[in-house]
Structures are given as structure tokens and as C-alpha cells.
Write a protein that holds these residues in place. Structure first.
Motif, PDB file in Angstrom:
ATOM      1  N   ILE A 299       0.864  -1.186   0.000  1.00  0.00           N
ATOM      2  CA  ILE A 299       0.000   0.000   0.000  1.00  0.00           C
ATOM      3  C   ILE A 299       0.895   1.229   0.000  1.00  0.00           C
ATOM      4  N   GLU A 300       0.698   2.094  -0.991  1.00  0.00           N
ATOM      5  CA  GLU A 300       1.469   3.335  -1.037  1.00  0.00           C
ATOM      6  C   GLU A 300       0.787   4.443  -0.252  1.00  0.00           C
ATOM      7  N   ASN A 301      -0.551   4.426  -0.249  1.00  0.00           N
ATOM      8  CA  ASN A 301      -1.270   5.463   0.488  1.00  0.00           C
ATOM      9  C   ASN A 301      -2.711   5.033   0.704  1.00  0.00           C
ATOM     10  N   ILE A 302      -3.250   5.312   1.891  1.00  0.00           N
ATOM     11  CA  ILE A 302      -4.674   5.156   2.157  1.00  0.00           C
ATOM     12  C   ILE A 302      -5.232   6.536   2.469  1.00  0.00           C
ATOM     13  N   ASP A 303      -6.094   7.032   1.620  1.00  0.00           N
ATOM     14  CA  ASP A 303      -6.694   8.356   1.800  1.00  0.00           C
ATOM     15  C   ASP A 303      -8.057   8.171   2.472  1.00  0.00           C
ATOM     16  N   THR A 304      -8.132   8.546   3.743  1.00  0.00           N
ATOM     17  CA  THR A 304      -9.372   8.387   4.507  1.00  0.00           C
ATOM     18  C   THR A 304     -10.052   9.716   4.817  1.00  0.00           C
ATOM     19  N   ALA A 305      -9.555  10.795   4.239  1.00  0.00           N
ATOM     20  CA  ALA A 305     -10.053  12.130   4.613  1.00  0.00           C
ATOM     21  C   ALA A 305     -11.552  12.263   4.356  1.00  0.00           C
ATOM     22  N   ALA A 306     -12.006  11.891   3.182  1.00  0.00           N
ATOM     23  CA  ALA A 306     -13.429  12.029   2.863  1.00  0.00           C
ATOM     24  C   ALA A 306     -14.271  11.109   3.730  1.00  0.00           C
ATOM     25  N   ALA A 307     -13.765   9.921   3.960  1.00  0.00           N
ATOM     26  CA  ALA A 307     -14.524   8.955   4.760  1.00  0.00           C
ATOM     27  C   ALA A 307     -14.686   9.431   6.198  1.00  0.00           C
ATOM     28  N   ARG A 308     -13.652  10.061   6.738  1.00  0.00           N
ATOM     29  CA  ARG A 308     -13.729  10.523   8.128  1.00  0.00           C
ATOM     30  C   ARG A 308     -14.765  11.625   8.305  1.00  0.00           C
ATOM     31  N   GLN A 309     -15.080  12.349   7.225  1.00  0.00           N
ATOM     32  CA  GLN A 309     -16.069  13.418   7.301  1.00  0.00           C
ATOM     33  C   GLN A 309     -17.480  12.927   7.008  1.00  0.00           C
ATOM     34  N   ALA A 310     -17.615  11.655   6.666  1.00  0.00           N
ATOM     35  CA  ALA A 310     -18.924  11.109   6.305  1.00  0.00           C
ATOM     36  C   ALA A 310     -19.809  10.997   7.541  1.00  0.00           C
ATOM     37  N   PRO A 311     -21.114  11.048   7.375  1.00  0.00           N
ATOM     38  CA  PRO A 311     -22.042  10.988   8.517  1.00  0.00           C
ATOM     39  C   PRO A 311     -21.843   9.727   9.358  1.00  0.00           C
ATOM     40  N   GLY A 312     -21.800   9.921  10.673  1.00  0.00           N
ATOM     41  CA  GLY A 312     -21.793   8.818  11.619  1.00  0.00           C
ATOM     42  C   GLY A 312     -20.471   8.145  11.860  1.00  0.00           C
ATOM     43  N   VAL A 313     -19.422   8.520  11.126  1.00  0.00           N
ATOM     44  CA  VAL A 313     -18.137   7.823  11.259  1.00  0.00           C
ATOM     45  C   VAL A 313     -17.491   8.155  12.602  1.00  0.00           C
TER      46      VAL A 313
ATOM     47  N   GLU B 143     -25.014   0.958   7.788  1.00  0.00           N
ATOM     48  CA  GLU B 143     -25.131   1.636   6.508  1.00  0.00           C
ATOM     49  C   GLU B 143     -24.148   2.806   6.403  1.00  0.00           C
ATOM     50  N   GLN B 144     -23.966   3.525   7.521  1.00  0.00           N
ATOM     51  CA  GLN B 144     -23.018   4.633   7.510  1.00  0.00           C
ATOM     52  C   GLN B 144     -21.586   4.132   7.344  1.00  0.00           C
ATOM     53  N   ALA B 145     -21.275   3.026   8.020  1.00  0.00           N
ATOM     54  CA  ALA B 145     -19.931   2.460   7.898  1.00  0.00           C
ATOM     55  C   ALA B 145     -19.669   1.989   6.475  1.00  0.00           C
ATOM     56  N   ARG B 146     -20.653   1.342   5.871  1.00  0.00           N
ATOM     57  CA  ARG B 146     -20.506   0.851   4.499  1.00  0.00           C
ATOM     58  C   ARG B 146     -20.344   2.017   3.523  1.00  0.00           C
ATOM     59  N   ALA B 147     -21.153   3.032   3.675  1.00  0.00           N
ATOM     60  CA  ALA B 147     -21.073   4.184   2.770  1.00  0.00           C
ATOM     61  C   ALA B 147     -19.715   4.876   2.890  1.00  0.00           C
ATOM     62  N   ALA B 148     -19.245   5.034   4.114  1.00  0.00           N
ATOM     63  CA  ALA B 148     -17.950   5.694   4.313  1.00  0.00           C
ATOM     64  C   ALA B 148     -16.808   4.856   3.757  1.00  0.00           C
ATOM     65  N   ALA B 149     -16.917   3.545   3.880  1.00  0.00           N
ATOM     66  CA  ALA B 149     -15.869   2.666   3.344  1.00  0.00           C
ATOM     67  C   ALA B 149     -15.715   2.873   1.842  1.00  0.00           C
ATOM     68  N   GLY B 150     -16.822   3.183   1.169  1.00  0.00           N
ATOM     69  CA  GLY B 150     -16.762   3.438  -0.266  1.00  0.00           C
ATOM     70  C   GLY B 150     -16.026   4.708  -0.620  1.00  0.00           C
ATOM     71  N   LEU B 151     -15.773   5.553   0.365  1.00  0.00           N
ATOM     72  CA  LEU B 151     -15.055   6.809   0.132  1.00  0.00           C
ATOM     73  C   LEU B 151     -13.560   6.686   0.372  1.00  0.00           C
ATOM     74  N   VAL B 152     -13.125   5.588   0.937  1.00  0.00           N
ATOM     75  CA  VAL B 152     -11.697   5.383   1.195  1.00  0.00           C
ATOM     76  C   VAL B 152     -10.997   5.075  -0.120  1.00  0.00           C
ATOM     77  N   ARG B 153      -9.893   5.752  -0.384  1.00  0.00           N
ATOM     78  CA  ARG B 153      -9.123   5.544  -1.606  1.00  0.00           C
ATOM     79  C   ARG B 153      -7.748   4.977  -1.252  1.00  0.00           C
ATOM     80  N   VAL B 154      -7.409   3.870  -1.914  1.00  0.00           N
ATOM     81  CA  VAL B 154      -6.153   3.180  -1.616  1.00  0.00           C
ATOM     82  C   VAL B 154      -5.303   3.121  -2.871  1.00  0.00           C
ATOM     83  N   ALA B 155      -4.054   3.560  -2.757  1.00  0.00           N
ATOM     84  CA  ALA B 155      -3.092   3.460  -3.856  1.00  0.00           C
ATOM     85  C   ALA B 155      -2.139   2.301  -3.554  1.00  0.00           C
ATOM     86  N   TYR B 156      -1.980   1.422  -4.539  1.00  0.00           N
ATOM     87  CA  TYR B 156      -1.149   0.235  -4.358  1.00  0.00           C
ATOM     88  C   TYR B 156       0.052   0.254  -5.304  1.00  0.00           C
TER      89      TYR B 156
END
Length: 732
Positions: free
Chosen positions: A63-77, A121-134
């Protein structure tokens, strides 16, 4: 209790409760939906949060980078956990890959992050916002491609050699030399892997779905680097495991890490697409079998070599072990070869070793029988042995293999089978019969229990044994009822809690025999305490109908506890009887199939299993286990296969749509016969396991029936239409 010599007569032999076809005592809870499974404990625990697992999108690399910024701002996270922020973790002994990957990726869908939120549902939706560079690396994903380069056995698993196979095979009058393949397979348990964790200070409680409570507790403590005394594991009901839940998995670890991070309970369930790649599976095999016989059909030489793959540090699929014991023959060779592959971890799946090995061996036995001109049932009987073929000084404790074959053949109407393939028609269907042996070794392991007696004569059993749908609650209750002389309705069984004495757990077909033997040992102690309390002779006391009878006196059992509950705890500790005797279980599997002459569609018409597996503790639950195993065998023969993407390194059909298993319409009426087969060498219960025996050999019996119906010999499982069609036009 030490078990160092064969069992003599004991209270279990009365069989007033044990060996009776009793309904499952947990049945009403399960059929009414009131049995609590791992993902349902939120009813008992407040303020639960939900975790959603993110699996790696590559099979090998970093993994070169995990971008969680958008996911952390998602509702309920509430938090997002990765290997970078959970702190240092240890690693247990039973997982090949780490359960939380990063930055190194060891296999596809290895867990790399957990998103925790107020709702699923909030956890699942936020997971879809996580971006991973490999950074992807090349991997090895094909067993067939790796096979030519793997020529020596694993260092700790040398070849087994008896006599001189090469010379004997070269001189054999009848020879078979063939290769068979079995695919990767998934457990596909009804209940997915799920856990809920809660911390109270330094103490962790884990509600999970796990077959081996003590293993789970130890491995989780080691991974979290805490004292195992601070971990309580609770798994009273499991919706199927088949080996996939033997070990600590990512759901349990991530639930614990999530709960620690937010200081409130967290639930985690592996979504279906993750189960196949994130957990374990049965590895594919390539099996090379050579058999030589004399003109009379007696085996003079037999060799079985098997190739399988696994992650670096993993173990091979032990597909040759039954070939060491099942048939006679002075000159023998068995060996395993292990290729390093970058696919998800291969490990135990129902009847590991024998299930895959019998798929190949029992076709080979039919093929050599045909070459020798001998009926396949008679060939198997001819090559029976009452001694371990690899050590002729060691006898089998019980071996009713011939009886399984004879009784099965008579019951199934084998004499009506036409030996020449493709001769029997029923309209558009070509009809054939097939047979295969069933074999599974009997494994014993220490198992403990605690029993209580109260003033009302109620007996309560506590052990960390699990019930994965096998009927553990019932046979354990039957054992205690038999030993204490009370009705089954007067026994309470409590399972699946690490606060209870450590049992052998559910796996390897050892659970029924060993767990009940542990209960037997504890009840022997409780009987002694009762007679001492009542002033009766323990050697002559009879426990029956809720009473204790001795020396002309009859006393209510509950009277022994009138001053307070009596408690006894003990374990069964096995000596070396399993070294003195070869302990195995045997079966005869018989199948009739119809094959559509135009399309190659295969339909099962009849199935029969005749089993010799020690004392059958409950014929009703045992039959349920065997017919389930027969169904699983049908799946292995005809449809089950994890399709490997050999470019990207993952199982493509990783859900219950793409991975096919038998449904009701695929399975005909199934008949199961249990032979009277008490084995005093096995345990005080004189029992053995049977649930995996019902699987071993079934697939080969189906393959042999297809050959008898069509003349099409398929050596590559599963036997799908494309493998039959090319051979059918000549028959039309």
C-alpha cells in the motif's frame, strides 16, 4: 481421568438415553429464531457501533497510500483503523498471513482497514469513500504452472515409503498410472464470519462465531499482546463452519481493535465477497496415482503423490493420508508437494486431506479394478486389510470395511448393475451405478467439562465445546443424563464460553467422541461425590430414574445436593492407545445417476451410505450429519469450484451467486445405515466421529456412476457439462 486401556462395561452401555434418536434440545431455539448468533448480541449490549471491513484490492504488493479524509467526514463515522494507527500487534501461531495487512499485502481481500460508524449503513457508505493506492507486484497464482518446479516434499512432511514401489510397479501384471485434479473450494457456511467486542477496562469480551474457543482466546490475546486471562470468548451458537471458523479471523480482531479505539462495543461481519478470499479455503490439488496388481487383482504396488499450494509458511493439503491405510499392498509410496502461491490461505475444510484425496483414490480404484476385470466392490473387499499396511504389527481397533461394502451392495441392489458402461437407458437418460469407499481417521484429544447437581435433581453441564450445527448440545445432554440416571429434560447444557473448562472443540470429526468423553469423566466424579454425600457404596450404586440405588436403599438423586449444589470437574486424557492401534472410520458409498444423452446433464437418482463409526451417540443427529456430508460430496463432484483469476490472483466467484452448491432439487432421497460398531479403544463412550466420514468418497462414487452410465471417465473435478459433452456423441 486417564484413558490408558480399552473401555470396559460402563453406564453408557445401558443406552437408555445415549444412542437413542432424540430431537435436538437446541432445536426450538433455532427454529423460533431465539438462539443468539454472533451478530445478534446487540440485544444484550447497549450503544453498539458497527464496523465495515475494507479488503485489499490486489493480491500481492504494498500500500502506497490510504486516503481516509473524505470517509472521516462522512455521517456517523467514529473512527477508521489501519495498520498505521492501531499500534503494535503480535501474531498468533495459527494464521499464515497477518489479519490486518499493510503496508505489505499478502493476498487479495486481506483486511487493510476498518471503518466504524454509528450504523452499518453509515460504515458501508464511508468505506466506499476510502481511496487506496497500491504498488502491485507479480505473484504466482497457478498450481498447474508451479507444479513442474516442486519436486521435493516439505521439510517436515517426508514421503512415506514401505517396501520397493518402483520395482513392484514395474513388475505388476496390471497397471494404472493416472492424474486427477480437484479445485479450490469454499466453505460457504450459512452464517458469515461475525464478531462483537466490548472492553471493560483491560478486560475484553468477544461474542463471535468460532469452532475452537480456547484457540481463539489464545490467538486473540497473542495478537493484541494482552494476557489471555483478560479475554473472554463467547460462541454458544454457530451457523456452520466446516473448518473456516477453526481459527481467529479478521472479524474478531478488528471488532476488538474497533471497540478499544472508541471505548464502546463494536460489531463486525465479513461481507460475503470477503469470506472466500479473506478467510481460508480448501486448496486445489493435482494428484498422481499409480497402482499395480497381480492377475487376481491383489494390489502389489500403490503410490499416491499430491501437489497443492499455499502462502509462504502455509501447510499442504494432506490428500494422501487415507492411501496409507485403506488398502493392502506390500510396496507403497505416498508423498506431498507444496507450491508457494500468492492466493488466500489454504487450510482445513470439512475432512481436510481425505475429502480431496478420496475423490482421486476411489476413481483410481475403480479404474484398476476394471483393468483387472474385477467388480469394483469385490476388488475393494479383496484388498481389505486388518493391519496398518505401513506397519503390519499394528492392528486396526475396529475395521468393518468389508461389512460396509457387503451390506451396501445388497441394500442398493448392486447385483443389478451392468458392468459394461452406457448400456442402461431410461428414456433420454443413461443410467449408471457407482461405488466408493469412505474413510476418515479417528482423532482424539483432551477434553474437559464441569457438571453441577442441584436439589431438584437437575444436572447442568458446562464446557467450552461448540455446536456448529452438529448436535453437540444434545449428545452432551444425553451423556450426562445417562451417567446421572435422569431424563434428558432434566439436563441443562451450556456451551461455547471460555470461562468453562476447555474441550477439544469442533473440528476434525473429533468433537462428538472427545467432548462426550470429557462429560463422562466429569460425571464419574460427580457420581462419586453423590454416593459419598449419601453414604452409599460408589462401586455398586446404580443411578436410574432420578434415584440412586445401593445396599438396599433408594434415595432421590437431588437429596445429595440438599445442602447446596454439588459440582465436579474433570477431563479425559488419552494415553497411547491411538499409537498402539490404528483408529479409523469406514463407509461404503453407493450412488445411482442419470445422464442426459444429449446435454450431459447429471441427475442424482439414489444415494446410500453405510457407516461404521463406533457407537452412534444419537442416530437422528448423526444421520443429519451424514446426509449433509453426502450433499456436500455431491457439490464437490458436480459443481463446487473457486474460479481463480491467475492474472490478478483472486477467487472470482466469491459470493453465493457465483459459487454453486447443491440445493434441494439436486438431491434425491438419501439413505444412511449405521453398523453396530462399538470401539472400546476409542474412548469410554466407545464412539467415533461420523460427520466427515459421510463426505469422504461420495464424490468419487458419483464420478464412477457417471462412467458406468456413459463410459465418460472424467478425472478433473467438478464434473461439469463441458467435460462430458465431447464423449457423449458416440453414445447417442
Amino acid at each position: 481421568m486417564k484413558f490408558n486401556k480399552p473401555a470396559s462395561d460402563n453406564p453408557i452401555d445401558r443406552q437408555k438415553v445415549v444412542s437413542q434418536p432424540r430431537d435436538r434440545i437446541d432445536g426450538p431455539l433455532k427454529t423460533t429464531g431465539t438462539a443468539t448468533y454472533a451478530y445478534e448480541w446487540h440485544q444484550e449490549v447497549e450503544n453498539v457501533a458497527y464496523g465495515f471491513v475494507i479488503g485489499a484490492g490486489i493480491a500481492k504488493g504494498t500500500i502506497e497510500n490510504i486516503d481516509t479524509a473524505a470517509a472521516r467526514q462522512a455521517p456517523g463515522v467514529l473512527t477508521i483503523l489501519t495498520a498505521e494507527n492501531v499500534g503494535p500487534l503480535g501474531k498468533g501461531e495459527m494464521n499464515t498471513a497477518t489479519l490486518l495487512g499493510g503496508p505489505t499485502i499478502e493476498h487479495y481481500h486481506q483486511a487493510i482497514a476498518l471503518v466504524v460508524a454509528q450504523t452499518f449503513e453509515q460504515a458501508r457508505a464511508a468505506a466506499g469513500l476510502v481511496r487506496v493506492a497500491y504498488r502491485r507486484e507479480a505473484g504466482d497464482y497457478s498450481l498447474a504452472a508451479a507444479k513442474p518446479h516442486v519436486t521435493t516434499p516439505p521439510e517436515d512432511t517426508p514421503d512415506s515409503v514401505t517396501g520397493d514401489f518402483a520395482t513392484a510397479f514395474a513388475a505388476a501384471e496390471v497397471q494404472l498410472d493416472a492424474t486427477y485434479t480437484t479445485p479450490d473450494q469454499s466453505h460457504i457456511a450459512m452464517e458469515p464470519h461475525a464478531s462483537m467486542a466490548a472492553w471493560e477496562g483491560e478486560k475484553l469480551t468477544l461474542w463471535t462465531s468460532n469452532q475452537m474457543i480456547a484457540w481463539c482466546r489464545k490467538e486473540l490475546a497473542a495478537t493484541l499482546q494482552i494476557d489471555k486471562e483478560n479475554v473472554r470468548v463467547y460462541s454458544p451458537y454457530i451457523g456452520g463452519g466446516f473448518g473456516s471458523k477453526l481459527f481467529l479471523r479478521a472479524d474478531a480482531l478488528l471488532a476488538a481493535l474497533g471497540a478499544r479505539a472508541i471505548q464502546r462495543p463494536v460489531k463486525v461481519m465479513l461481507q460475503r465477497p470477503l469470506v472466500a478470499n479473506n478467510t481460508t479455503h480448501r486448496p486445489a490439488t493435482i494428484q498422481h496415482i499409480r497402482i499395480g496388481t497381480d492377475r487376481q487383482g491383489r494390489i502389489t504396488a500403490i503410490a499416491h503423490e499430491s501437489w497443492s499450494g499455499n502462502l509462504p509458511g502455509g501447510t499442504p493439503e494432506t490428500a494422501v493420508q487415507q492411501t496409507n491405510y485403506l488398502y493392502a499392498g506390500a510396496n507403497r509410496l505416498t508423498g506431498l508437494r507444496l507450491a508457494e502461491l500468492d492466493l488466500p490461505e489454504g487450510n482445513a475444510m470439512r475432512a481436510p486431506g481425505e475429502a480431496a484425496g478420496m475423490l482421486a483414490l476411489e476413481i483410481a480404484i475403480d479404474e484398476i479394478a476394471e483393468k483387472a476385470g474385477i467388480d469394483p466392490v469385490e476388488f475393494r473387499i479383496l484388498n481389505d486389510t486388518q493391519v496398518d499396511p505401513t506397519n503390519r504389527e499394528r492392528f486396526f481397533s475396529r475395521r468393518q470395511f468389508v461389512a460396509c461394502m457387503r451390506q451396501g451392495a445388497e441394500r442398493f441392489g448392486w447385483s443389478r448393475r451392468c458392468a459394461t458402461p452406457a448400456q442402461v437407458r431410461d428414456g433420454r437418460w443413461l443410467v449408471g451405478m457407482g461405488v466408493a469407499a469412505g474413510f476418515r481417521n479417528n482423532i482424539v484429544s483432551e477434553s474437559a467439562a464441569r457438571v453441577h447437581l442441584d436439589a431438584n435433581g437437575v444436572v447442568t453441564v458446562e464446557t467450552d465445546m461448540t455446536d456448529i450445527g452438529t448436535g453437540s448440545y444434545t449428545i452432551i445432554g444425553q451423556t450426562a443424563a445417562e451417567m446421572m440416571g435422569v431424563p434428558l429434560e432434566q439436563v441443562v447444557v451450556r456451551l461455547g464460553d471460555s470461562d468453562f473448562p476447555v474441550s477439544a472443540g469442533s473440528g476434525g470429526q473429533w468433537g462428538a467422541n472427545t467432548s462426550t468423553a470429557g462429560v463422562y469423566a466429569a460425571c464419574v466424579k460427580l457420581r462419586d461425590a453423590v454416593t459419598k454425600k449419601l453414604g452409599l457404596d460408589p462401586d455398586t450404586a446404580e443411578f436410574s430414574d432420578g434415584k440412586v440405588i445401593a445396599q438396599g436403599r433408594t434415595v432421590a438423586l437431588g437429596d445429595a445436593a440438599r445442602d447446596g449444589t454439588l459440582t465436579a470437574e474433570d477431563s479425559i486424557e488419552f494415553g497411547d492407545l491411538d499409537k498402539q492401534f490404528q483408529q479409523s472410520t469406514f463407509a461404503g458409498h453407493f450412488v445411482e445417476v442419470g445422464v442426459d444423452i444429449a446435454t450431459g446433464e447429471v441427475r442424482l437418482r439414489r444415494m446410500l451410505a453405510v457407516c461404521a463409526a463406533g457407537r452412534i451417540l444419537n442416530p437422528k443427529t448423526a444421520r443429519s450429519q451424514v446426509i449433509g456430508a453426502m450433499t456436500m460430496g455431491a457439490g464437490a463432484a458436480l459443481m463446487e469450484e473457486l474460479a481463480v483469476d491467475t492474472r490478478q490472483g483472486f477467487f472470482v466467484n466469491h459470493d453465493m451467486v457465483g459459487y454453486e452448491v447443491p440445493v434441494h432439487a439436486d438431491i434425491p432421497d438419501q439413505e444412511v445405515i449405521f453398523l453396530d460398531d462399538l470401539d472400546p479403544v476409542s474412548s469410554p463412550m466407545k464412539a467415533k466421529g461420523v460427520g466427515e466420514l459421510g463426505l469422504c468418497g461420495v464424490g468419487a462414487a458419483i464420478a464412477n456412476a457417471i462412467y458406468n452410465a456413459t463410459g465418460a471417465r472424467v478425472r478433473e473435478y467438478p464434473i461439469t457439462l463441458d467435460k462430458l459433452l465431447a464423449q457423449l456423441p458416440e453414445l447417442a
